[in-house]
Design an enzyme around this catalytic site. Structure first.
Site: not given
Ligand code: NAD
Ligand code: UGA
Length: 305
Positions: A139
């Site tokens: 990823y």
């Molecule tokens: P999410 O999965 O809830 O939202 C992403 C959305 O993109 C989904 O609703 C999905 O249906 C849509 N999508 C995927 N492929 C697509 C396509 N081909 N065409 C149109 N739509 C499409 O995820 P999120 O947590 O809201 O993350 C949003 C963005 O932020 C992502 O790019 C993710 O990688 C990035 N991001 C998230 C986190 C986090 O902690 N949530 C951290 C760092 C980066």
């Molecule tokens: C999150 C998001 O899921 C990614 O999409 C994003 O890109 C990333 O943040 C980011 O900051 O860039 P992550 O930090 O792994 O990734 O977030 P969580 O899925 O909330 O996990 C946090 C921690 O909890 C991780 O160490 C994971 O191993 C742990 N975890 C998660 C558990 O111990 N149990 C679970 O069931 C889920």
């Protein structure tokens, strides 16, 4: 202003689209409604947003009369090895390339979601943007590829792109595969929670309202080509975070430790001085307040089941 938000049925994108609407912007919301998690949750997120169902890997964005694109669509989740990888390539690399191509042709700014996962086990903490990207998950590698595409499109097509490296975002509507969501669901339904590894890994958890604010500020104020960390101010380990949620909920969590997840970094800690100096943004929501809001949302959902 008229903006496109991609990924508007997702966790962060739905909050962003709502915030833009609330301040009076005209928002074109787009999402493919992928089945990475329960579609009913995406329908709920999208309520009131009039989201167009478009798979951006196949269809192009229509950008006539649009002032900017917030590109949040993608395939999230760091646990991305194995058979899942083609989806990461398609939904992150291919989709982003196509969005950049359309935006470059239309001469429209793109603010796009990158990730703290580009740093891998970072070379220093707090981690500034000029630390070497060394992702340890597939990823994270696709997110580095998106940043490199932004650079290539800027050089060859003059694309105006701003990248935001979000750090583990939480809050209402958090994805059901993420840590806080699972902890809240387990607390609310009295289920056992699985901690991956020791639970001593830590994160710069970032509340979604702070993320939305930074993202909107970047569209209006960042210089072309900027790349910013968007990270919470308080670092916490998973065990500390569980203890905090136990206090907030007034319940005890039964925990079971399982193997550490591949692709999972041990620590993230954001240095946000670059975005603070450029845009005056810094995280404002204390972790305890953000978690209280998250618990209220997640426990109400479980109770309504
Ligand atoms: P999410 O999965 O809830 O939202 C992403 C959305 O993109 C989904 O609703 C999905 O249906 C849509 N999508 C995927 N492929 C697509 C396509 N081909 N065409 C149109 N739509 C499409 O995820 P999120 O947590 O809201 O993350 C949003 C963005 O932020 C992502 O790019 C993710 O990688 C990035 N991001 C998230 C986190 C986090 O902690 N949530 C951290 C760092 C980066
Ligand atoms: C999150 C998001 O899921 C990614 O999409 C994003 O890109 C990333 O943040 C980011 O900051 O860039 P992550 O930090 O792994 O990734 O977030 P969580 O899925 O909330 O996990 C946090 C921690 O909890 C991780 O160490 C994971 O191993 C742990 N975890 C998660 C558990 O111990 N149990 C679970 O069931 C889920």
């Amino acid at each position: 202003m008229r903006y496109v938000v991609t990924g508007a049925a997702g966790f962060i994108g739905s909050h962003l689209a709502e915030a833009l609407r609330a301040r009076g912007d005209d928002v074109v919301s787009v999402d493919a409604f992928t089945d990475y998690y329960d579609l009913a949750e995406k329908e709920e997120n999208a309520r009131g947003l009039d989201v167009a169902r478009i798979d951006l890997a196949d269809e192009s964005l229509e950008l006539d009369g649009v002032d900017g694109v917030f590109h949040l669509a993608g395939q999230p989740g760091v646990r991305s090895f194995g058979d899942a990888f083609p989806l990461y390539l398609r939904r992150n690399v291919l989709v982003t390339q196509r969005v950049f191509q359309s935006a470059a042709e239309a001469g429209v700014r793109v603010v796009y979601a990158s990730s703290s996962s580009v740093y891998g086990e970072a070379e220093r903490y707090p981690t500034p943007e000029n630390a070497r990207p060394e992702p340890i998950s597939p990823y994270g590698i696709t997110k580095v590829a998106c940043e490199e595409l932004a650079r290539a499109y800027a050089v060859s097509f003059g694309l105006d792109a701003v990248g935001l490296r979000y750090f583990t975002v939480y809050g209402p509507r958090q994805r059901p595969d993420m840590f806080f969501r699972r902890v809240c669901d387990a607390l609310a339904s009295e289920a056992t929670f699985e901690v991956y590894g020791t639970g001593e890994q830590s994160r710069s958890f970032t509340e979604v309202a702070d993320v939305v604010e930074a993202t909107i500020a970047a569209m209006g104020g960042a210089p072309a080509g900027a790349l910013y960390n968007v990270g919470g101010g308080e670092e916490a380990s998973m065990l500390e975070a569980i203890a905090l949620l136990e206090r907030i909920s007034g319940r005890g969590l039964e925990v079971r430790h399982v193997d550490r997840a591949r692709g999972d970094v041990r620590r993230t800690k954001a240095d946000v001085s670059r975005i603070r100096d450029a845009l005056g943004w810094e995280p404002r929501v204390p972790l305890a307040d953000g978690l209280a809001r998250m618990w209220a949302w997640a426990s109400a959902r479980v109770a309504a089941r």
